[in-house]
Design a protein around this motif. Sequence first.
Motif, PDB file in Angstrom:
ATOM      1  N   ARG A 170      15.235  10.118 -20.081  1.00  0.00           N
ATOM      2  CA  ARG A 170      15.331   9.446 -18.783  1.00  0.00           C
ATOM      3  C   ARG A 170      14.528  10.186 -17.717  1.00  0.00           C
ATOM      4  NH1 ARG A 170      18.849   5.340 -19.581  1.00  0.00           N
ATOM      5  NH2 ARG A 170      18.404   4.579 -17.486  1.00  0.00           N
ATOM      6  N   LYS A 171      13.596  10.993 -18.141  1.00  0.00           N
ATOM      7  CA  LYS A 171      12.677  11.669 -17.225  1.00  0.00           C
ATOM      8  C   LYS A 171      11.310  11.010 -17.305  1.00  0.00           C
ATOM      9  CE  LYS A 171      14.925  16.202 -17.303  1.00  0.00           C
ATOM     10  NZ  LYS A 171      14.760  17.653 -17.566  1.00  0.00           N
ATOM     11  N   LEU A 172      10.811  10.604 -16.154  1.00  0.00           N
ATOM     12  CA  LEU A 172       9.484  10.006 -16.075  1.00  0.00           C
ATOM     13  C   LEU A 172       8.526  11.046 -15.526  1.00  0.00           C
ATOM     14  CD1 LEU A 172       7.760   7.449 -16.408  1.00  0.00           C
ATOM     15  CD2 LEU A 172       8.293   6.886 -14.025  1.00  0.00           C
ATOM     16  N   ILE A 173       7.601  11.468 -16.352  1.00  0.00           N
ATOM     17  CA  ILE A 173       6.627  12.491 -15.969  1.00  0.00           C
ATOM     18  C   ILE A 173       5.379  11.806 -15.419  1.00  0.00           C
ATOM     19  CG2 ILE A 173       5.422  14.576 -16.695  1.00  0.00           C
ATOM     20  CD1 ILE A 173       8.476  14.626 -17.152  1.00  0.00           C
ATOM     21  N   VAL A 174       5.078  12.047 -14.161  1.00  0.00           N
ATOM     22  CA  VAL A 174       3.886  11.500 -13.541  1.00  0.00           C
ATOM     23  C   VAL A 174       2.767  12.527 -13.673  1.00  0.00           C
ATOM     24  CG1 VAL A 174       2.863  10.555 -11.434  1.00  0.00           C
ATOM     25  CG2 VAL A 174       5.293  10.205 -11.911  1.00  0.00           C
ATOM     26  N   GLN A 175       1.713  12.130 -14.361  1.00  0.00           N
ATOM     27  CA  GLN A 175       0.631  13.061 -14.654  1.00  0.00           C
ATOM     28  C   GLN A 175      -0.430  13.020 -13.571  1.00  0.00           C
ATOM     29  OE1 GLN A 175       0.616  10.983 -18.598  1.00  0.00           O
ATOM     30  NE2 GLN A 175       0.039  13.012 -19.339  1.00  0.00           N
ATOM     31  N   GLN A 176      -1.128  14.117 -13.453  1.00  0.00           N
ATOM     32  CA  GLN A 176      -2.166  14.265 -12.422  1.00  0.00           C
ATOM     33  C   GLN A 176      -3.352  13.364 -12.709  1.00  0.00           C
ATOM     34  OE1 GLN A 176      -3.269  18.301 -11.789  1.00  0.00           O
ATOM     35  NE2 GLN A 176      -4.705  17.860 -10.152  1.00  0.00           N
ATOM     36  N   GLN A 215      -4.317   3.428 -12.693  1.00  0.00           N
ATOM     37  CA  GLN A 215      -4.668   4.833 -12.866  1.00  0.00           C
ATOM     38  C   GLN A 215      -3.540   5.780 -12.459  1.00  0.00           C
ATOM     39  OE1 GLN A 215      -8.131   5.908 -14.182  1.00  0.00           O
ATOM     40  NE2 GLN A 215      -7.372   3.956 -14.936  1.00  0.00           N
ATOM     41  N   VAL A 216      -2.310   5.293 -12.465  1.00  0.00           N
ATOM     42  CA  VAL A 216      -1.141   6.153 -12.285  1.00  0.00           C
ATOM     43  C   VAL A 216      -0.556   6.362 -13.677  1.00  0.00           C
ATOM     44  CG1 VAL A 216       1.112   6.443 -11.202  1.00  0.00           C
ATOM     45  CG2 VAL A 216      -0.704   5.225  -9.988  1.00  0.00           C
ATOM     46  N   LYS A 217      -0.833   7.509 -14.253  1.00  0.00           N
ATOM     47  CA  LYS A 217      -0.468   7.756 -15.648  1.00  0.00           C
ATOM     48  C   LYS A 217       0.879   8.468 -15.732  1.00  0.00           C
ATOM     49  CE  LYS A 217      -5.275   7.957 -17.179  1.00  0.00           C
ATOM     50  NZ  LYS A 217      -6.313   8.752 -17.891  1.00  0.00           N
ATOM     51  N   CYS A 218       1.739   7.948 -16.595  1.00  0.00           N
ATOM     52  CA  CYS A 218       3.077   8.499 -16.743  1.00  0.00           C
ATOM     53  C   CYS A 218       3.443   8.570 -18.226  1.00  0.00           C
ATOM     54  CB  CYS A 218       4.116   7.623 -16.039  1.00  0.00           C
ATOM     55  SG  CYS A 218       3.740   7.217 -14.321  1.00  0.00           S
ATOM     56  N   ARG A 219       4.393   9.412 -18.521  1.00  0.00           N
ATOM     57  CA  ARG A 219       4.986   9.405 -19.859  1.00  0.00           C
ATOM     58  C   ARG A 219       6.500   9.548 -19.718  1.00  0.00           C
ATOM     59  NH1 ARG A 219       3.083  14.797 -19.632  1.00  0.00           N
ATOM     60  NH2 ARG A 219       4.732  16.342 -20.090  1.00  0.00           N
ATOM     61  N   LEU A 220       7.211   8.931 -20.624  1.00  0.00           N
ATOM     62  CA  LEU A 220       8.656   8.887 -20.554  1.00  0.00           C
ATOM     63  C   LEU A 220       9.259   9.823 -21.588  1.00  0.00           C
ATOM     64  CD1 LEU A 220      10.890   7.404 -19.008  1.00  0.00           C
ATOM     65  CD2 LEU A 220      10.858   5.650 -20.794  1.00  0.00           C
ATOM     66  N   GLU A 221      10.104  10.736 -21.132  1.00  0.00           N
ATOM     67  CA  GLU A 221      10.816  11.660 -22.015  1.00  0.00           C
ATOM     68  C   GLU A 221      12.302  11.518 -21.748  1.00  0.00           C
ATOM     69  OE1 GLU A 221       9.280  15.576 -21.363  1.00  0.00           O
ATOM     70  OE2 GLU A 221       7.255  15.081 -22.081  1.00  0.00           O
ATOM     71  N   ARG A 265       0.839  -1.212   0.000  1.00  0.00           N
ATOM     72  CA  ARG A 265       0.000   0.000   0.000  1.00  0.00           C
ATOM     73  C   ARG A 265       0.870   1.257   0.000  1.00  0.00           C
ATOM     74  NH1 ARG A 265      -5.307  -0.685   0.407  1.00  0.00           N
ATOM     75  NH2 ARG A 265      -6.132  -2.691   1.098  1.00  0.00           N
ATOM     76  N   ALA A 266       1.901   1.214  -0.808  1.00  0.00           N
ATOM     77  CA  ALA A 266       2.833   2.341  -0.880  1.00  0.00           C
ATOM     78  C   ALA A 266       2.201   3.506  -1.629  1.00  0.00           C
ATOM     79  CB  ALA A 266       4.108   1.899  -1.597  1.00  0.00           C
ATOM     80  N   ASP A 267       2.510   4.721  -1.188  1.00  0.00           N
ATOM     81  CA  ASP A 267       2.044   5.873  -1.948  1.00  0.00           C
ATOM     82  C   ASP A 267       2.919   6.010  -3.195  1.00  0.00           C
ATOM     83  OD1 ASP A 267       4.425   7.143  -1.129  1.00  0.00           O
ATOM     84  OD2 ASP A 267       3.439   8.128   0.547  1.00  0.00           O
ATOM     85  N   VAL A 313       0.407  15.406  -6.949  1.00  0.00           N
ATOM     86  CA  VAL A 313       0.899  14.025  -6.849  1.00  0.00           C
ATOM     87  C   VAL A 313      -0.292  13.086  -6.720  1.00  0.00           C
ATOM     88  CG1 VAL A 313       2.276  12.423  -5.485  1.00  0.00           C
ATOM     89  CG2 VAL A 313       3.017  14.798  -5.748  1.00  0.00           C
ATOM     90  N   PRO A 314      -0.377  12.034  -7.539  1.00  0.00           N
ATOM     91  CA  PRO A 314      -1.502  11.091  -7.436  1.00  0.00           C
ATOM     92  C   PRO A 314      -1.599  10.486  -6.046  1.00  0.00           C
ATOM     93  CG  PRO A 314      -0.253  10.701  -9.457  1.00  0.00           C
ATOM     94  CD  PRO A 314       0.533  11.679  -8.637  1.00  0.00           C
ATOM     95  N   THR A 315      -2.819  10.235  -5.597  1.00  0.00           N
ATOM     96  CA  THR A 315      -3.043   9.708  -4.250  1.00  0.00           C
ATOM     97  C   THR A 315      -3.300   8.211  -4.244  1.00  0.00           C
ATOM     98  OG1 THR A 315      -5.402  10.273  -4.435  1.00  0.00           O
ATOM     99  CG2 THR A 315      -3.937  11.905  -3.409  1.00  0.00           C
ATOM    100  N   ARG A 316      -3.029   7.521  -5.335  1.00  0.00           N
ATOM    101  CA  ARG A 316      -3.246   6.078  -5.398  1.00  0.00           C
ATOM    102  C   ARG A 316      -2.302   5.340  -4.451  1.00  0.00           C
ATOM    103  NH1 ARG A 316      -8.063   6.269  -7.893  1.00  0.00           N
ATOM    104  NH2 ARG A 316      -7.942   7.210  -9.953  1.00  0.00           N
ATOM    105  N   GLU A 317      -2.737   4.140  -4.036  1.00  0.00           N
ATOM    106  CA  GLU A 317      -1.872   3.244  -3.283  1.00  0.00           C
ATOM    107  C   GLU A 317      -1.482   2.070  -4.165  1.00  0.00           C
ATOM    108  OE1 GLU A 317      -4.066   2.165   0.195  1.00  0.00           O
ATOM    109  OE2 GLU A 317      -3.248   3.830   1.373  1.00  0.00           O
TER     110      GLU A 317
END
Length: 378
Positions: free
Chosen positions: A372-378, A364-370, A314-316, A338-342
């Motif tokens: 070596r940068k991982l963008i975590v979207q809202q 439902q944790v949406k990300c895109r890779l640019e 159940r990690a944030d 920051v997404p609040t999913r566990e």
Amino acid sequence: MKHIQKILERYLKGKASSAEKVYVEKHYDYFEQDEDFSNSVPGEEKLTMENMNWKRLESRIYQPTPVRGISIATPYWRWAAASVVLLAAGITWWWLSGEKPAAPSRETTAQADILPGREGAVLTLDDGSQILLDSLQNGVVAKQSGADIVLKNNSISYAGTDHHPKGAVYNTLSTPRGRQFRVELPDGSAVWLNAESSIRYPTAFAGNERRVDITGEVYFDVRKNSNKPFKVTVANTEVIVLGTQFNVNGYTNEASINTTLVEGAVQVNNGNQSARLMPDQQARVSQTSEDIKVSKVNTAQVVTWKNGLFYFDRADVPTAMRQLERWYDIEVIYEGAVPTREIQGELGRDLSLQQVLKVLERMQVKCRLEGRKLIVQQ
């Protein structure tokens, strides 16, 4: 319908043929993401795949890892943890939320991938010279104070350590992001370094104690010697043992320094505070105070990194992302809140980053890779 179910049952029991394994492991993603493939599957078989017994899959993913005598997982179990999780990990969130997660987008899966970390480290000798161990062949890689430093199968050890130099001679083994490594210390104690970690130690343990300094996360299997206690220093915390197995997580970007005892007994000191641990207990030392909090934990889950797995209880999202940053050598950036999913479950550390992102997107944790940068979207 029965045909597909039987293949899945044989796969879960480890009795599937090579062809059947290929069917399950390689074609499920096509079934879920490719309309042409999905339409080509007969209706009854498609229904069976959609209504797979997820709880049985989950039992394979979440079965306890052995605590004593921790060993590397078998090839089949690695697939159960590393690939079957792609079929089922997102379902855990689905059950908790009651909402069906979206399928991974083609945009995400089409981007360049990043390979997982691997064995490798940098050895810094007493004179400051450095040896990159990643590309060397087995054999003697250096000499220090009469001892041979021997590299064998992604591990180094010290041969001929009976000689004690007049002055202390220290070596430092460090793993950058995307690397892990093992060292057998001069006293025979075995040490495993997680990514972005280090250990500084003498080439011979003289005097009445064995003292090492670490950063990051390190697992110890200490050789018993009641006349010479083993001491580990990490930031403001000291761990004292006689002979035991334990894990220390002392990353500076975590809220606490966590010492987890697998076997034996240790004492954790921090300023004027101290605590004695029993097996299956963890001491949490705040990075900003002298407080020590002791609690009972599942030690097998704490040391899954040593067995080639990530474990999330159940990690944030930030906690999970910090682990990904270290192992895949990436930078995580949050776009908006920051997404609040566990996140719950195990993932194989041999997965590529894109495979991990597929699981996260199902949660439902949406990300895109640019790059070596991982963008975590809202």
